[in-house]
Design an enzyme around this catalytic site. Sequence first.
Site, PDB file in Angstrom:
ATOM      1  N   ASP A   1     -25.030  40.075  10.511  1.00  0.00           N
ATOM      2  CA  ASP A   1     -25.867  41.115   9.902  1.00  0.00           C
ATOM      3  C   ASP A   1     -27.227  40.611   9.429  1.00  0.00           C
ATOM      4  O   ASP A   1     -28.136  41.407   9.209  1.00  0.00           O
ATOM      5  CB  ASP A   1     -25.137  41.744   8.713  1.00  0.00           C
ATOM      6  CG  ASP A   1     -23.937  42.572   9.136  1.00  0.00           C
ATOM      7  OD1 ASP A   1     -23.780  42.798  10.348  1.00  0.00           O
ATOM      8  OD2 ASP A   1     -23.170  42.992   8.255  1.00  0.00           O
TER       9      ASP A   1
ATOM     10  N   THR B   1     -20.342  37.322   8.538  1.00  0.00           N
ATOM     11  CA  THR B   1     -21.134  38.478   8.106  1.00  0.00           C
ATOM     12  C   THR B   1     -22.603  38.089   7.957  1.00  0.00           C
ATOM     13  O   THR B   1     -23.500  38.838   8.350  1.00  0.00           O
ATOM     14  CB  THR B   1     -20.595  39.035   6.780  1.00  0.00           C
ATOM     15  OG1 THR B   1     -19.260  39.496   6.978  1.00  0.00           O
ATOM     16  CG2 THR B   1     -21.445  40.180   6.272  1.00  0.00           C
TER      17      THR B   1
ATOM     18  N   HIS C   1     -29.504  43.533 -30.890  1.00  0.00           N
ATOM     19  CA  HIS C   1     -28.237  44.195 -30.587  1.00  0.00           C
ATOM     20  C   HIS C   1     -28.302  45.664 -30.979  1.00  0.00           C
ATOM     21  O   HIS C   1     -29.238  46.118 -31.641  1.00  0.00           O
ATOM     22  CB  HIS C   1     -27.101  43.487 -31.312  1.00  0.00           C
ATOM     23  CG  HIS C   1     -26.769  42.143 -30.734  1.00  0.00           C
ATOM     24  ND1 HIS C   1     -25.684  41.397 -31.142  1.00  0.00           N
ATOM     25  CD2 HIS C   1     -27.382  41.411 -29.761  1.00  0.00           C
ATOM     26  CE1 HIS C   1     -25.641  40.265 -30.464  1.00  0.00           C
ATOM     27  NE2 HIS C   1     -26.665  40.249 -29.627  1.00  0.00           N
TER      28      HIS C   1
ATOM     29  N   LEU D   1     -29.028  41.250   1.060  1.00  0.00           N
ATOM     30  CA  LEU D   1     -28.158  41.321  -0.122  1.00  0.00           C
ATOM     31  C   LEU D   1     -28.942  41.589  -1.406  1.00  0.00           C
ATOM     32  O   LEU D   1     -28.629  41.043  -2.468  1.00  0.00           O
ATOM     33  CB  LEU D   1     -27.315  40.051  -0.265  1.00  0.00           C
ATOM     34  CG  LEU D   1     -26.372  39.723   0.903  1.00  0.00           C
ATOM     35  CD1 LEU D   1     -25.533  38.495   0.568  1.00  0.00           C
ATOM     36  CD2 LEU D   1     -25.480  40.905   1.249  1.00  0.00           C
TER      37      LEU D   1
ATOM     38  N   GLU E   1     -26.639  47.514 -33.100  1.00  0.00           N
ATOM     39  CA  GLU E   1     -26.632  47.833 -34.524  1.00  0.00           C
ATOM     40  C   GLU E   1     -28.026  47.670 -35.138  1.00  0.00           C
ATOM     41  O   GLU E   1     -28.467  48.475 -35.960  1.00  0.00           O
ATOM     42  CB  GLU E   1     -25.636  46.942 -35.269  1.00  0.00           C
ATOM     43  CG  GLU E   1     -24.199  47.091 -34.803  1.00  0.00           C
ATOM     44  CD  GLU E   1     -23.813  46.095 -33.724  1.00  0.00           C
ATOM     45  OE1 GLU E   1     -22.668  45.628 -33.738  1.00  0.00           O
ATOM     46  OE2 GLU E   1     -24.665  45.789 -32.853  1.00  0.00           O
TER      47      GLU E   1
ATOM     48  N   CYS F   1     -20.926  41.477 -34.135  1.00  0.00           N
ATOM     49  CA  CYS F   1     -20.815  40.016 -34.120  1.00  0.00           C
ATOM     50  C   CYS F   1     -21.052  39.452 -35.511  1.00  0.00           C
ATOM     51  O   CYS F   1     -21.782  40.018 -36.321  1.00  0.00           O
ATOM     52  CB  CYS F   1     -21.806  39.415 -33.132  1.00  0.00           C
ATOM     53  SG  CYS F   1     -23.550  39.696 -33.557  1.00  0.00           S
TER      54      CYS F   1
ATOM     55  N   ARG G   1     -25.260  47.117  -6.512  1.00  0.00           N
ATOM     56  CA  ARG G   1     -25.745  45.728  -6.564  1.00  0.00           C
ATOM     57  C   ARG G   1     -26.541  45.451  -7.833  1.00  0.00           C
ATOM     58  O   ARG G   1     -26.494  44.343  -8.371  1.00  0.00           O
ATOM     59  CB  ARG G   1     -26.599  45.438  -5.326  1.00  0.00           C
ATOM     60  CG  ARG G   1     -25.803  45.355  -4.029  1.00  0.00           C
ATOM     61  CD  ARG G   1     -26.717  45.157  -2.832  1.00  0.00           C
ATOM     62  NE  ARG G   1     -25.971  45.063  -1.584  1.00  0.00           N
ATOM     63  CZ  ARG G   1     -26.527  44.938  -0.385  1.00  0.00           C
ATOM     64  NH1 ARG G   1     -27.853  44.897  -0.277  1.00  0.00           N
ATOM     65  NH2 ARG G   1     -25.775  44.853   0.696  1.00  0.00           N
TER      66      ARG G   1
END
Length: 357
Positions: free
Chosen positions: A210, A206, A53, A214, A55, A80, A194
Amino acid sequence: MHFSTHEFYIKRCLQLASKGLGFTYPNPMVGCVIVYDKKIIGEGWHQKAGEAHAEVNAINSVKDKSLLPESTLYVSLEPCSHHGKTPPCTDLIIKMNIKNVVVGTIDFNSEVHGKGIEHLQKKGCNVTVGILENESRKLNKRFFTFHQKKRPYIILKWAETKDGFIFPETDIINNKKPIWISNKYSLQQVHKWRTEEQSILVGTKTAIADNPKLDARNYFGNNPIRLVIDKDLKIDDHYNLFDGRVKTIVFTHKKIDSKLNNVIFKSIDFTKNVAKQICNYLYNIEIQSVIIEGGTKTLQSFIDENLWDEARVFTGDQFFKKGIKSPVIIGKRVFITEIPSPKGQSNKNILTTFSND
């Protein structure tokens, strides 16, 4: 803008934290700096889920650990105090005898939610909370929405013509190539987006019209999980969505065991609220964000159920006159920018961002 001393260092924490966007899911983005005698002697951020983390990284970066008891630790999110994939950050702060801690905002995850601050205070730490709180919460809007609203953070995205059409009048079933309203600069921006979200959703029409991949091939970062609504399983196996490169989840009314690599079929009840069922499912599998890229029916279904947080709308220079109308949305317009035409083209885009506050 004038910043107080605390605000100055928390702002630096936020800058560091933002480096983790798209890499820390399901964890929040967190930045930390350690200050001794008005100088930053250590800094760090949470770089990837499962790793140290912020810290821990900041404390480890301090060369002279003897300075820590006289230093102040600044962190954008409450440390945490529970055991997860890594030990509690509060334990390390206490172990290093850091007496002063300044926090941007409390953590609304039920596993934390004030417990980290309370633990530090019980061990004699002087804790200041709520410095640049709005900015700290905004940075982790996905994380907080997920834990407070019990659903992913939802971004709507589409491109429309000047006369308000999202698709021209044509036989969309037989057309396998995308019809671009946005330009290549806008496309690169979309691919960047994305990489920042955990999943991406489209509807059946779609997907067929198309044949999208993605993915984020035009930008560096992670590809989102692909989601597609296909009630009657009309999309053929040879479409890009089923190439196996990226995990793909298909929402259908049929109960079917997938024989395709990296593809999951999730059965839902299409006589009930589809958007809500998708949100519930994504929450249950710990997906914190989704960007919905069409079509109009899919986008409008989330708008009508008020299941959206922001919308990003590109407007191109074209006029279709006839076709599929773009979604109808009412929200706070928070950002408008012009995206220039690529060299040799005349397709300027206007990007408008709406907020559902």
